[in-house]
Scaffold this active site. Structure first.
Site, short mmCIF file in Angstrom:
data_model
loop_
_atom_site.label_atom_id
_atom_site.label_comp_id
_atom_site.label_asym_id
_atom_site.label_seq_id
_atom_site.Cartn_x
_atom_site.Cartn_y
_atom_site.Cartn_z
N GLU A 36 0.42 -1.17 0.16
CA GLU A 36 -0.03 0.07 -0.10
C GLU A 36 0.78 1.35 -0.15
O GLU A 36 1.86 1.42 0.96
CB GLU A 36 -0.81 0.20 1.03
CG GLU A 36 -2.08 1.09 0.77
CD GLU A 36 -2.78 0.83 2.48
OE1 GLU A 36 -2.90 0.53 3.10
OE2 GLU A 36 -3.57 2.19 2.77
N ARG A 260 5.13 -13.40 10.02
CA ARG A 260 5.69 -11.51 9.08
C ARG A 260 7.14 -11.73 9.44
O ARG A 260 7.82 -12.29 10.14
CB ARG A 260 5.53 -10.28 9.82
CG ARG A 260 3.66 -10.08 9.74
CD ARG A 260 3.62 -8.59 10.55
NE ARG A 260 3.78 -7.70 10.26
CZ ARG A 260 2.58 -7.50 9.31
NH1 ARG A 260 1.91 -7.38 8.57
NH2 ARG A 260 3.01 -6.14 9.26
N LYS A 270 4.54 0.67 9.05
CA LYS A 270 4.42 1.68 8.52
C LYS A 270 4.20 3.14 9.91
O LYS A 270 4.71 4.37 9.77
CB LYS A 270 3.64 1.52 6.84
CG LYS A 270 4.85 1.33 6.05
CD LYS A 270 4.27 1.43 4.56
CE LYS A 270 3.04 0.00 4.99
NZ LYS A 270 1.92 -0.11 3.18
P1 ATP Z 1 2.23 -2.46 7.56
O1 ATP Z 1 1.82 -2.66 8.70
O2 ATP Z 1 4.19 -1.72 7.80
O3 ATP Z 1 2.00 -1.05 7.51
P2 ATP Z 1 1.43 -3.83 6.18
O4 ATP Z 1 1.07 -5.29 5.88
O5 ATP Z 1 0.32 -2.70 6.00
O6 ATP Z 1 2.51 -3.43 6.82
P3 ATP Z 1 1.61 -3.53 2.90
O7 ATP Z 1 2.13 -2.27 2.43
O8 ATP Z 1 0.07 -3.70 3.05
O9 ATP Z 1 2.41 -3.51 4.09
O10 ATP Z 1 2.36 -5.29 2.81
C1 ATP Z 1 3.11 -5.18 1.64
C2 ATP Z 1 3.40 -6.23 1.40
O11 ATP Z 1 4.56 -6.30 2.35
C3 ATP Z 1 2.15 -7.30 2.16
O12 ATP Z 1 2.11 -8.90 1.20
C4 ATP Z 1 2.69 -8.13 3.40
O13 ATP Z 1 1.61 -9.36 4.01
C5 ATP Z 1 4.46 -7.28 3.58
N1 ATP Z 1 4.92 -7.29 4.79
C6 ATP Z 1 4.55 -5.54 5.25
N2 ATP Z 1 5.20 -5.83 6.43
C7 ATP Z 1 5.86 -7.17 6.83
C8 ATP Z 1 6.68 -8.58 8.01
N3 ATP Z 1 6.90 -7.40 8.45
N4 ATP Z 1 7.33 -9.43 6.95
C9 ATP Z 1 7.11 -9.82 5.40
N5 ATP Z 1 5.95 -8.92 4.95
C10 ATP Z 1 5.44 -8.24 5.24
MG MG Z 2 -1.26 -3.05 4.46
#
Ligand code: ATP
Ligand code: MG
Length: 557
Positions: A36, A260, A270
């Site tokens: 995102e 994760r 983020k």
């Molecule tokens: P955040 O909580 O940091 O915003 P998010 O999962 O909302 O993380 P996205 O931009 O939606 O962030 O994530 C893009 C991809 O990266 C998704 O497939 C998510 O599952 C993966 N991802 C995000 N954080 C991690 C992590 N700590 N370990 C592995 N994969 C991750």
């Molecule tokens: Mg997300």
């Protein structure tokens, strides 16, 4: 393990993929990395990038970059650009650049289809009413009074919502699934909510935006993603993911969840990182203490080391915390192979070799990288006045068995130079050493030593006149707690000493030619990278990482 398990090294994702290739379900693998664009990528995303791209690579498939841009108020084009730069930096090439917002029309049509099939309805309940009617996993939800709205009315209202005729929060579109399911996500989940913010790509065209569950899986289907690899928190979304595939009769992507990446002493969210930026605890998303990829790049972490780290972590089905020392190990491992060595003195004190001719400058041959012969050698100026590090001299040193470096009457080798003997020193009124005097032994020149002299200590040094001044930024962990996300307020666990700035360090002159982002090893100190704020008049280095894990050692004491 059965006798047929002849490939025990496959991880569970590979097992699923091989199963689907073998059964003929697919002949080509399609994955995607779906961030995102509401912030910069962090080390956790690096793991998702590595998993998605490496699976595609291994099975001769393709990985796309898809921006999951369904929350207009949080998303920005800057983040889109930053994410692209980060994925490229890690060394991956994606197939297509895709945006969920490009599917808004198709998603809307699918929502209309569900309404027409009697599988979705517009709900006018307030958020409070909905939550009061939600029930618990063991107690069914109370049906909304709007659950049986006629199809025509639903269609009219949903169209009005899209056109901006209803206030934010006044209505949502919900799927009609199962109010008794123990999986709360199946209890008539929201599909669309009203939002009046402008979107960074579609502007003010839309006043309704799809929820994650009505966007992610459908985007996977549109793109014919064969294996939708996501993190474990989406495991209980899978039944809904599959429900939509069935009800909409769309391409059956397969969702597979993995753990994760959680890293000790590190925040991987983020939202929380944005807060650190907004509240000024760091200088920005690229503050070298941040766990973002843009910060790691600035600090000098090699992208190869990050990929290698993610591969060492591997994929797991259970959440755990990985020791940040593993990341640090991967960085040292890579830099040891690739970074040229130079001499740098962080805390300089002058050393005068009294029997060395005044005005004479000799060039000493120094090896650029003992791990890489092709890196060659360089010439380092040697003269009567040098700088050595204050920590390399002790006025009253303990036994030479414990302290090999310089002290009154002691002898050490100046690496690539000569053996010297300390003949005296001067102090200021506060007791600080201000000058060290020595004599050198002309027959001890490195490579041509005929003296037979043996010394234990070897020091790095720079020639006083030729050395260049530098500002060095030393970084320590940003958080003191092993799991900072556990603190009520993450700022409580911020390390007040995570940055210290050294001015007036003296570095050998060859570094004047380094470009922004280039990393060298200051021998016996660590790895240092030219910062983006560095200029010809003010050379600035980031300490990328120390040579050994001095932090863990100091904690043990
Ligand atoms: P955040 O909580 O940091 O915003 P998010 O999962 O909302 O993380 P996205 O931009 O939606 O962030 O994530 C893009 C991809 O990266 C998704 O497939 C998510 O599952 C993966 N991802 C995000 N954080 C991690 C992590 N700590 N370990 C592995 N994969 C991750
Ligand atoms: Mg997300």
């Amino acid at each position: 393990m059965s006798s047929e398990d002849h490939k025990p090294s496959l991880n569970f994702i590979e097992q699923f993929i091989e199963e689907d290739l073998k059964s003929g379900k697919h002949d080509k693998i399609q994955t995607r990395f779906p961030p995102e664009p509401n912030g910069y990528l962090h080390i956790g995303h690096a793991k998702a990038i590595v998993v998605n791209f490496e699976m595609a690579k291994k099975y001769n498939g393709n990985c796309n970059l898809r921006f999951d841009d369904t929350n207009p108020e949080k998303e920005k084009v800057d983040y889109v650009d930053g994410i692209k730069a980060d994925v490229k930096w890690l060394g991956y090439k994606w197939g297509e650049t895709l945006y969920t917002s490009d599917y808004f029309g198709q998603l809307f049509d699918w929502a209309v289809q569900l309404i027409k099939d009697g599988k979705a309805y517009v709900d006018d309940q307030t958020a409070e009413e909905m939550s009061a009617n939600r029930g618990t996993p063991s107690e069914p939800s109370k049906p909304s009074p709007y659950r049986n709205r006629p199809v025509e009315e639903n269609l009219r209202l949903f169209t009005e919502m899209k056109e901006g005729k209803h206030a934010e929060g006044s209505k949502v579109l919900r799927a009609k699934v199962d109010l008794t399911s123990p999986n709360m996500l199946m209890r008539d989940p929201a599909l669309y909510r009203i939002k009046n913010n402008a979107h960074h790509r579609t502007g003010t065209e839309w006043h309704v935006y799809p929820m994650y569950d009505f966007a992610h899986g459908q985007s996977d289907s549109i793109e014919h993603v064969t294996h939708s690899l996501c993190t474990l928190e989406f495991e209980n979304h899978r039944p809904l993911y599959e429900w939509f595939i069935k009800e909409l009769d769309i391409y059956p992507s397969r969702q597979i969840e993995f753990a994760r990446l959680n890293l000790s002493y590190t925040i991987t969210s983020k939202r929380k990182l944005l807060k650190l930026v907004e509240d000024g605890h760091v200088t920005g998303w690229d503050d070298p203490r941040m766990p973002t990829l843009i910060a790691m790049r600035r600090r000098g972490f090699p992208p190869k080391a990050i990929v290698s780290f993610a591969q060492k972590v591997g994929v797991a089905k259970r959440n755990n915390i990985i020791d940040v020392a593993l990341l640090e190990f991967s960085i040292r491992e890579e830099l040891n192979k690739t970074a040229n060595r130079v001499f740098g003195v962080l805390n300089p004190v002058k050393l005068i070799i009294e029997n060395y001719p005044e005005g004479k400058v000799d060039m000493m041959k120094a090896v650029n990288n003992p791990e890489d012969e092709t890196a060659g050698t360089r010439d380092m100026p040697f003269s009567r006045e040098l700088y050595i590090d204050r920590s390399d001299f002790m006025e009253n040193p303990p036994s030479p068995k414990k302290f090999f470096r310089l002290g009154p009457d002691r002898e050490v080798r100046l690496k690539y130079g000569y053996i010297i003997k300390c003949t005296g020193y001067e102090k200021d009124t506060d007791g600080n050493i201000t000058l060290i005097k020595a004599e050198y032994f002309p027959d001890t020149r490195s490579g041509q030593d005929t003296s037979g002299k043996k010394v234990k200590g070897t020091l790095s040094w720079v020639s006083a006149k030729e050395a260049v001044d530098a500002e060095i930024r030393l970084y320590d962990r940003l958080f003191l707690e092993e799991n900072p996300a556990n603190s009520e307020n993450i700022t409580d666990s911020l390390n007040p000493d995570s940055l210290s700035i050294v001015k007036g360090a003296k570095i050998e002159p060859s570094v004047a030619n380094l470009k922004m982002g280039e990393t060298v090893q200051f021998e016996r100190q660590g790895y240092f990278t030219i910062d983006k704020e560095s200029s010809e008049s003010n050379l600035v280095f980031n300490r990328t990482i120390t040579l050994r894990d001095s932090w863990a050692k100091s904690q043990k004491k």
